[in-house]
Design an enzyme around this catalytic site. Structure first.
Site, short mmCIF file in Angstrom:
data_model
loop_
_atom_site.label_atom_id
_atom_site.label_comp_id
_atom_site.label_asym_id
_atom_site.label_seq_id
_atom_site.Cartn_x
_atom_site.Cartn_y
_atom_site.Cartn_z
CE LYS A 1 2.72 -1.32 -6.36
NZ LYS A 1 3.06 -0.17 -7.13
CE LYS B 1 10.98 6.97 -1.52
NZ LYS B 1 9.95 7.56 -0.65
CE LYS C 1 11.52 -3.39 4.00
NZ LYS C 1 11.61 -2.09 4.64
#
Ligand code: TRP
Length: 331
Positions: free
Chosen positions: A197, A115, A194
């Site tokens: 979003k 992230k 996977k």
């Protein structure tokens, strides 16, 4: 704690529309677990604010997520469902746990590294995210946590934090175990990563047939029509895999043959999947519609969930404060 039953805690972020991956990978399992365990499920809005987001949209996202969970069968009569920020003990315990969390461990978390690569400035919330997650779990002295593979590392850290706190202030927190493998890892429309979003490859859960078709027609298939060359591993064609979740065994067997003999093309195969998916999901969609028409009911469920959660959380925090020598709260 209900006598003899293990307690399960899990959380889900209000970070976007619910999708088929959430449903098959997590939510269905949440529903099943309520049969066997005392379950506490949390919409973790305080985790969602660690990445860029639109404040005006957050309340609506939380509500839509609650609606989606309830419509999918998460039954407030059989579990506790609430919003994290409604129970301030989560942040209080997170702060206290920060004091026993090694910085080195936090900066080694894979999700933190991923992230922080994607944002310009790394805020401390992103780094401390797993401490809040540990607080979520330990606040309820939960012993089982259903999570996907990507959260196993956070759960290991939760155990480490529990151990360190127990070592310093006396045995209190159980070391929670991951419950993995409940749900399958569902691949997205790209058939490769996977469904998520952030990958932009999702199939929305609450969509009607037309909307399902508009995304499914783009799904990547296997042009070589091989599909199952490697037993034990996922089918090469993700559309075929999805048939396994939404089409009957007979229809899937028929499609298996038709596809390999070129008796059916990918477009027709996807159309059949769309129809079956729409039919399978219709009751969820209908139930979500009913809940949207009855916002007071949703508020009532979340308020009641928060009351129940807080009754447990406040006892934990009182004990933690006491053992840490922290002053009593003003009455
Ligand atoms: N980090 C989890 C995720 O992104 C969400 C989460 C927050 C969670 N708190 C939790 C999951 C506690 C399990 C237990 O999926």
């Amino acid at each position: 704690m209900t006598q003899g039953k293990s307690r399960v805690f899990s959380g889900i972020q209000p970070s976007g529309e619910l999708h088929i991956g959430n449903y098959l990978g997590a939510i269905r399992n949440w529903v099943a677990l309520t049969e066997e365990y005392e379950c506490i499920y949390c919409i973790v809005d305080l985790h969602a604010v660690t990445v860029p987001y639109e404040p005006a949209e957050l309340p609506g996202r939380i509500r839509e997520l609650a609606i989606g969970l309830l419509a999918s069968g998460v039954d407030p009569e059989r579990c506790t469902l609430f919003v994290q920020s409604a129970v301030p003990e989560h942040t209080e315990l997170a702060w206290l746990l920060n004091t026993v969390t090694p910085l080195g461990e936090l900066s080694r978390m894979t999700q933190f590294k991923d992230k922080s690569d994607r944002v310009d400035t790394v805020n401390a919330g992103l780094l401390n995210y797993p401490v809040l997650q540990a607080a979520d779990i330990l606040l309820y002295l939960a012993d089982r946590v259903p999570v996907g593979e990507d959260q196993v590392q956070h759960l290991e850290l939760t155990r480490e934090i529990a151990r360190r706190w127990n070592g310093r202030f006396g045995d209190y927190f159980p070391e929670p175990q991951a419950l993995t493998g409940g749900g399958k890892r569902i691949l997205g429309l790209d058939g490769m990563s996977k469904m998520s979003k952030s990958q932009n490859n999702t199939i929305p859960l609450l969509a009607d047939e037309e909307d399902l078709w508009s995304v499914l027609r783009m799904a990547v298939t296997d042009p070589a029509r091989v599909r199952r060359e490697d037993p034990g591993n996922p089918d090469v064609c993700n559309v075929f895999t999805l048939h396994g979740h939404f089409s009957s065994t007979e229809e899937r067997a028929e499609i298996d043959v038709l596809c390999r003999t070129a008796g059916i093309g990918c477009v027709d195969c996807k159309r059949r999947l769309t129809a079956n998916m729409a039919e399978h999901l219709a009751p969820i969609r209908d139930s979500a519609e009913d809940l949207r028409a009855n916002p007071d009911r949703v508020t009532e469920i979340l308020d009641e969930g928060a009351r129940r959660a807080r009754a447990i959380a406040s006892v934990t925090v009182a004990e933690v404060r006491d053992r840490m020598g922290i002053a009593r709260r003003s009455p």
